[in-house]
Design a protein around this motif. Structure first.
Motif, PDB file in Angstrom:
ATOM      1  N   LEU A  13       0.831  -1.201   0.000  1.00 12.48           N
ATOM      2  CA  LEU A  13       0.000   0.000   0.000  1.00 12.48           C
ATOM      3  C   LEU A  13       0.867   1.253   0.000  1.00 12.48           C
ATOM      4  O   LEU A  13       0.556   2.250  -0.672  1.00 12.48           O
ATOM      5  CB  LEU A  13      -0.926   0.001   1.210  1.00 12.48           C
ATOM      6  CG  LEU A  13      -1.990  -1.095   1.290  1.00 12.48           C
ATOM      7  CD1 LEU A  13      -2.874  -0.894   2.518  1.00 12.48           C
ATOM      8  CD2 LEU A  13      -2.850  -1.120   0.031  1.00 12.48           C
ATOM      9  N   THR A  51       2.170   1.847  -3.450  1.00  7.32           N
ATOM     10  CA  THR A  51       1.104   2.373  -4.312  1.00  7.32           C
ATOM     11  C   THR A  51       0.872   3.850  -4.042  1.00  7.32           C
ATOM     12  O   THR A  51       0.734   4.657  -4.969  1.00  7.32           O
ATOM     13  CB  THR A  51      -0.202   1.591  -4.079  1.00  7.32           C
ATOM     14  OG1 THR A  51      -0.003   0.219  -4.411  1.00  7.32           O
ATOM     15  CG2 THR A  51      -1.326   2.157  -4.933  1.00  7.32           C
ATOM     16  N   VAL A  85      -5.287   4.898   0.567  1.00  9.49           N
ATOM     17  CA  VAL A  85      -5.370   3.609  -0.105  1.00  9.49           C
ATOM     18  C   VAL A  85      -5.669   2.544   0.941  1.00  9.49           C
ATOM     19  O   VAL A  85      -5.170   2.602   2.065  1.00  9.49           O
ATOM     20  CB  VAL A  85      -4.063   3.301  -0.884  1.00  9.49           C
ATOM     21  CG1 VAL A  85      -2.861   3.300   0.036  1.00  9.49           C
ATOM     22  CG2 VAL A  85      -4.164   1.999  -1.642  1.00  9.49           C
ATOM     23  N   ILE A 103      -8.290   3.211  -3.964  1.00 10.43           N
ATOM     24  CA  ILE A 103      -7.473   4.381  -3.706  1.00 10.43           C
ATOM     25  C   ILE A 103      -8.292   5.635  -3.960  1.00 10.43           C
ATOM     26  O   ILE A 103      -9.122   5.679  -4.879  1.00 10.43           O
ATOM     27  CB  ILE A 103      -6.193   4.387  -4.577  1.00 10.43           C
ATOM     28  CG1 ILE A 103      -5.245   5.488  -4.122  1.00 10.43           C
ATOM     29  CG2 ILE A 103      -6.523   4.517  -6.062  1.00 10.43           C
ATOM     30  CD1 ILE A 103      -3.850   5.386  -4.723  1.00 10.43           C
ATOM     31  N   LEU A 128      -5.380  -0.323  -9.085  1.00 12.54           N
ATOM     32  CA  LEU A 128      -4.162   0.188  -8.474  1.00 12.54           C
ATOM     33  C   LEU A 128      -2.930  -0.023  -9.351  1.00 12.54           C
ATOM     34  O   LEU A 128      -1.792   0.160  -8.887  1.00 12.54           O
ATOM     35  CB  LEU A 128      -3.944  -0.485  -7.114  1.00 12.54           C
ATOM     36  CG  LEU A 128      -5.087  -0.360  -6.098  1.00 12.54           C
ATOM     37  CD1 LEU A 128      -4.636  -0.856  -4.729  1.00 12.54           C
ATOM     38  CD2 LEU A 128      -5.602   1.062  -6.001  1.00 12.54           C
TER      39      LEU A 128
END
Length: 452
Positions: free
Chosen positions: A15, A18, A38, A64, A82
């Motif tokens: 996460l 990302t 996210v 997200i 994502l």
């Protein structure tokens, strides 16, 4: 998502990667600032209805939300894609929105000095490692307890068990990044009691961060069945002015009206009867309302809000006086006030009275009511946040000499929230917690009850 620390760390790391990529793409595309939320979650649900399994579901979800800032403008988009391409599309869509959005001086990221920098373990992450068959068995036990409670329970609108666990991560272009693992487990039941010429639905539920903290299946089913049975053979009562006792579930509804009126959106957008009322007397002096965002396993516990700002342990109402509002960053700026870390809402509110003793259970509260209406459920709208005028349909019981006489239906409660809060005579020791709020029953001195 499993309870194991290694896999949790892997998810948090993914996460974080990302979020970092989304921030990088936003800067490269021309954003002057960005905020990214996210999350990844796993949920399972099992439901039974009239002794027949009706739902078994398993769901994995990742999402997200990207907010960009450019030229004093703000815009947000969200996506479940994502991948790099999905993030690029989301950033581009958000920046396109800023082209048709007016500048807003209240928009923008929090100052770094406002951001949370201490992250205590709030013990919020307790995934439930059970199969859907295990969960179905639990739901069946809950509904069976309702059927076994009394022969008047002939059908059911279902009993369900749900477990959700996940991780949320917030990152901003000023360097803030923090994650929050969490879990929520819930159990509910809605049996139907049949009378001579009517049917009544009872409902009861419970939620907790850890499955082992949930109420027992037999308790939830039994309470739901009793609530359905007790509502049978309801009568109307004449229109009158009388004292009203709100049982805890209904009292929490009144607390919700206080929260709504003291929240940023109402204060700056639609108007609220509590605007410019900080320090004003709202309740009698014996009433206090506290907030604690750091309560272990609390349903409203958080280390930071949607802007990365921490909440604080504080008194919202002290000695009956309103001491604070619920403000996220944007609302605070619109109002010219400091944010309170409530961008996601209130944190573990508790209502108490210095007059309450351990003996003030529901039976003792009926004695204090003596004669009047007990409210168990309110339905429909009818609250004007601007003026505080209150009008809602209700169900409950009529009480004489401190004893319940018969169930009541078809009544409307009418008053003003300022008068209701000011007329709060007592808080019961029969406290329950629902979501982020805890309270016992509320005894209000007088309200207009519209009936037959």
């Amino acid at each position: 998502m499993q309870a194991g620390g290694m896999q949790l760390r892997t998810v948090v790391s993914e996460l974080g990667d990302t979020a970092a990529l989304a921030l990088e793409l936003a800067r490269a595309a021309g954003a002057e600032g960005a905020r990214v939320e996210v999350a990844h979650s796993e949920s399972r649900t099992a439901m039974v209805r009239n002794r027949v399994p009706s739902e078994r579901s398993f769901r994995l979800a990742s999402e997200i939300s990207i907010t960009v800032y450019r030229d004093g403008k703000r815009a947000s988009t969200s996506s479940s894609d994502l991948s790099r391409e999905g993030l690029e599309n989301a950033v581009r869509a958000a920046l396109d929105i800023t082209n048709v959005t007016a500048a807003d001086s209240a928009a923008g990221l929090a100052d770094p000095l406002q951001l949370a920098n201490v992250f205590p373990d709030l013990d919020l992450y307790h995934p439930f490692e059970a199969t859907l068959d295990d969960m179905m068995s639990y739901a069946q036990r809950t509904e069976a307890a309702a059927f076994e409670h009394d022969s008047s329970i002939r059908t059911s609108n279902g009993a369900s068990v749900q477990t959700v666990s996940g991780v949320s991560l917030l990152a901003t272009s000023v360097g803030f990044s923090a994650s929050a693992p969490w879990s929520v487990h819930s159990l509910s039941c809605a049996p139907v009691a049949a009378g001579a010429n009517e049917k009544q639905i009872g409902f009861w539920s419970h939620s907790a961060r850890a499955f082992d903290d949930l109420a027992k299946a037999e308790e939830v089913g039994g309470v739901a069945a009793k609530r359905a049975m007790d509502a049978l053979d309801a009568r109307q009562i004449p229109t009158q002015q009388c004292a009203v006792l709100f049982e805890p579930t209904a009292a929490l509804g009144l607390l919700g009206e206080l929260v709504s009126a003291a929240s940023g959106d109402a204060l700056y957008r639609t108007g609220s009867f509590l605007k410019d009322r900080l320090g004003a007397s709202l309740f009698p002096e014996h009433i206090h309302v506290s907030e604690d965002p750091f309560l272990k396993r609390g349903m409203g516990s958080r280390c930071f809000d949607s802007d990365g700002i921490p909440g604080s342990r504080r008194m919202l109402v002290q000695d009956g006086r309103l001491q604070g509002y619920f403000l996220g960053l944007y609302a605070a700026r619109r109002l010219g006030l400091q944010p309170t870390g409530n961008g996601y809402g209130p944190h573990n509110l508790e209502v108490r009275s210095t007059r309450t003793s351990d003996e003030d259970d529901f039976g003792r509260m009926l004695g204090k009511l003596n004669r009047g209406l007990v409210v168990t459920e309110m339905v429909g709208g009818g609250v004007n946040r601007l003026t505080g005028d209150f009008s809602r349909a209700a169900k409950g019981f009529w009480v004489e000499n401190g004893a319940i006489q018969f169930p009541v239906t078809g009544v409307t409660l009418a008053s003003n929230l300022m008068e209701m809060f000011g007329g709060l005579q007592a808080i019961g020791s029969d406290a329950i917690t629902r979501g982020a709020s805890t309270s016992g029953s509320w005894l209000i001195e007088a309200m207009k009850v519209g009936g037959a």
